[in-house]
Design an enzyme around this catalytic site. Structure first.
Site, PDB file in Angstrom:
ATOM      1  N   SER A 122      37.721  41.454  41.931  1.00 17.81           N
ATOM      2  CA  SER A 122      37.197  42.669  41.316  1.00 17.81           C
ATOM      3  C   SER A 122      36.756  42.362  39.883  1.00 17.81           C
ATOM      4  O   SER A 122      35.942  41.468  39.679  1.00 17.81           O
ATOM      5  CB  SER A 122      38.248  43.783  41.377  1.00 17.81           C
ATOM      6  OG  SER A 122      37.679  45.030  41.049  1.00 17.81           O
TER       7      SER A 122
ATOM      8  N   GLY B 261      40.855  45.343  37.954  1.00 17.30           N
ATOM      9  CA  GLY B 261      41.239  46.648  37.440  1.00 17.30           C
ATOM     10  C   GLY B 261      40.167  47.300  36.592  1.00 17.30           C
ATOM     11  O   GLY B 261      40.474  48.039  35.648  1.00 17.30           O
ATOM     12  N   SER B 262      38.883  47.034  36.913  1.00 18.30           N
ATOM     13  CA  SER B 262      37.754  47.659  36.207  1.00 18.30           C
ATOM     14  C   SER B 262      37.776  47.392  34.714  1.00 18.30           C
ATOM     15  O   SER B 262      37.237  48.177  33.922  1.00 18.30           O
ATOM     16  CB  SER B 262      37.719  49.178  36.471  1.00 18.30           C
ATOM     17  OG  SER B 262      37.587  49.448  37.846  1.00 18.30           O
TER      18      SER B 262
END
Length: 568
Positions: free
Chosen positions: A226, A138-139
């Protein structure tokens, strides 16, 4: 009256179809209570505190382990998920967002827990099983561990694993760094890495407690996707985290440029936060309401930036937790020596490109020049690399759009993964003591995602979620992917080819450089190591030299950018 009786009857039926599970934790940490349907094969212990609430004076401090107050023998309910860390509003969990969010969840087979009666009859307890600790993406500003359920994978793996998910501090709460904030860590003066410290504390909780659930603390796979994958790469370079896991899986985050930033960038975000909150010092920020603080963070110019290198909140190279960028630590060999499974997807850049799908050639050049910052010479090189490639025929998108999103995906994901495999192979050749294998994949199966294989598309297949069972090809690819991942997790040597669980007779997936070659000019003249390419049914193949020319360009480009930022 009939309605009331009906409701009571349904409630009784629901109660009758549920089953209680109790796990007593070691060191007087109390007992956890979870509930599952009577026919469930996996029970989830939800919302288990692993840290003291990071609120008040504990904001921007290293997390402190949770210790039950007063009555340590009390039963604690683990029947509801805990809070999600503060982030943008979401219908999924908006009502449960709070600064008090350091909870974890344990997905464990009923068979591992439901053996007490059999033990009384002389049946031994099950052999401890391996554990997967999953870090969500989620960055670094959004996401939640609770949405990643491991129940389907556990079932597919013959109940032979435990999956742990958890929440960690995000955005301004997890990754605000500054020299002024070092006072919050009286012991080591760290700053900007509270989210990573939360992750490590969750791993420590697993080490101390997972045996009570039937898990083996010596066989823990740290897995992330991610920003979660970037977190795993960070831990591989953080010595304080070593020894808390024995293998790693990185999906779309292998030692990329964006997985952390410098103290100067962290300080810039801190200074902007002071301005956005009308504060002058840390004391004022600590006194600011959490909601107001997050609103101020969202107002920062780069908060919603698609350029991952410009994220205002990400792990910080603070000289305490992170000594340098993991890319550089990898180059010097100062990296943990554990088996690694990692890779990327075909269309990683799709979610991040600012190009419209009807982009023209001029739009692409503008994107490369003004957004990505390439020089004219670099743009000519990119045009030569991507202009002549063939892409899937999709009537609604242009050739220029394909070039833009594919080049972006290679820059941020695929080529850093290639660099990771190359460096680990070089280390294994130069340092005889390093024997851990590296398995690399490139996921190219579009499946339920239609024409594209976007960032995160592999997750449904890895976890064997039912969403991918609509077609035979999707179901097969879920079986195949979950089999490889399961074999890596379950095998004592973390070999994906053991056929311990799942499909039998899958294509052999060799380690990246099993022949002792790496980089350009490898065996057969193809160059590069071996990549397991996951395609459609019946076409799981091994390739050498995948994206060789693209990565020759981008590895040099990224290396120069990282060295400029982190070695001056």
């Amino acid at each position: 009256m009939k309605v009331i009786l009906c409701v009571l009857f349904l409630a009784l039926v629901d109660y009758a179809l549920s089953k209680d599970f109790f796990v007593t934790l070691p060191e007087s940490s109390g007992t956890l209570h979870a509930v599952a349907d009577d026919n469930a094969t996996v029970v989830v212990f939800k919302g288990v505190r692993y840290a003291q609430p990071p609120v008040g004076s504990r904001r921007w401090m290293p997390p402190q382990a949770y210790v039950p107050a007063n009555n340590t023998s009390a039963v604690r309910e683990a029947t509801e998920f805990g809070n999600v860390c503060i982030q943008e509003a979401s219908d999924t969990f908006e009502s449960r967002m709070d600064e008090d969010c350091l909870f974890l969840n344990i997905d464990v087979s009923v068979d591992m827990l439901d053996h007490s009666a059999l033990m009384k009859e002389g049946v031994p307890a099950p052999v401890p099983v391996p554990v997967v600790v999953f870090v969500h993406g989620g960055s670094y500003v959004r996401g939640a561990g609770l949405v990643y359920r491991g129940t389907d994978a556990i079932d597919f793996w013959k109940k032979q694993a435990i999956v742990v998910t958890f929440e960690y501090r995000l955005n301004v709460f997890g990754f605000l760094g500054a020299e002024e904030l070092r006072v919050q860590d009286g012991a080591s003066k760290s700053t900007g890495n509270y989210g990573l410290q939360d992750q490590r504390l969750a791993l420590q909780w697993v080490q101390q407690n997972i045996a009570a659930f039937g898990g083996d603390p010596q066989r823990v796979t740290l897995m992330g996707e991610s920003a979660g994958g970037g977190s795993v790469a960070n831990h591989l370079s953080m010595k304080k985290s070593w020894g808390l896991y024995d293998s790693a899986i990185i999906e779309s985050g292998s030692f990329s440029q964006w997985i952390c930033h410098s103290m100067s960038k962290a300080q810039s975000s801190f200074d902007q936060m002071l301005m956005a909150t009308d504060c002058r010092d840390v004391s004022c920020l600590l006194a600011t309401d959490a909601t107001a603080l997050f609103q101020a963070a969202k107002s920062l110019p780069t908060y919603s930036s698609l350029a991952l290198e410009d994220l205002p909140f990400s792990p910080t190279v603070d000289g305490v937790e992170l000594l340098t960028h993991p890319w550089l630590a990898l180059a010097s060999g100062d990296i943990d020596d554990v088996p690694l499974l990692h890779g990327t997807n075909a269309d990683e850049g799709l979610l991040f490109t600012s190009l419209s799908r009807d982009a023209s050639a001029d739009d692409l050049l503008t994107e490369w020049r003004d957004v990505q910052g390439y020089s004219p010479e670099e743009m000519r090189a990119l045009e030569g690399l991507y202009g002549a490639q063939e892409y899937s025929h999709v009537p609604t998108v242009t050739h220029a759009w394909w070039q833009g999103q594919r080049s972006l995906g290679d820059k941020w994901f695929s080529c850093p993964a290639e660099y990771t495999s190359q460096q680990l192979t070089a280390l294994s050749l130069s340092l005889p003591g390093r024997q851990s294998p590296t398995f690399m994949y490139h996921f190219e199966h579009p499946g339920h995602m239609s024409h594209y294989v976007v960032h995160g598309a592999e997750m449904a297949y890895v976890f064997h979620w039912s969403v991918v069972s609509a077609s035979k090809k999707d179901a097969y690819m879920a079986d195949a992917t979950c089999s490889y991942w399961g074999n890596f997790v379950l095998d004592a040597n973390h070999d994906v080819n053991t056929q311990t669980v799942g499909l039998q007779g899958l294509s052999e997936w060799p380690p990246y450089a099993d022949s002792g070659t790496a980089g350009r000019g490898g065996e057969g003249g193809g160059g590069g190591g071996r990549v397991q390419v996951l395609l459609d049914e019946g076409a799981i193949t091994t390739q050498r030299g995948l994206k060789e020319d693209e990565c020759e360009f981008f590895i040099q480009y990224i290396d120069a950018a990282i060295r400029k930022e982190f070695t001056n």
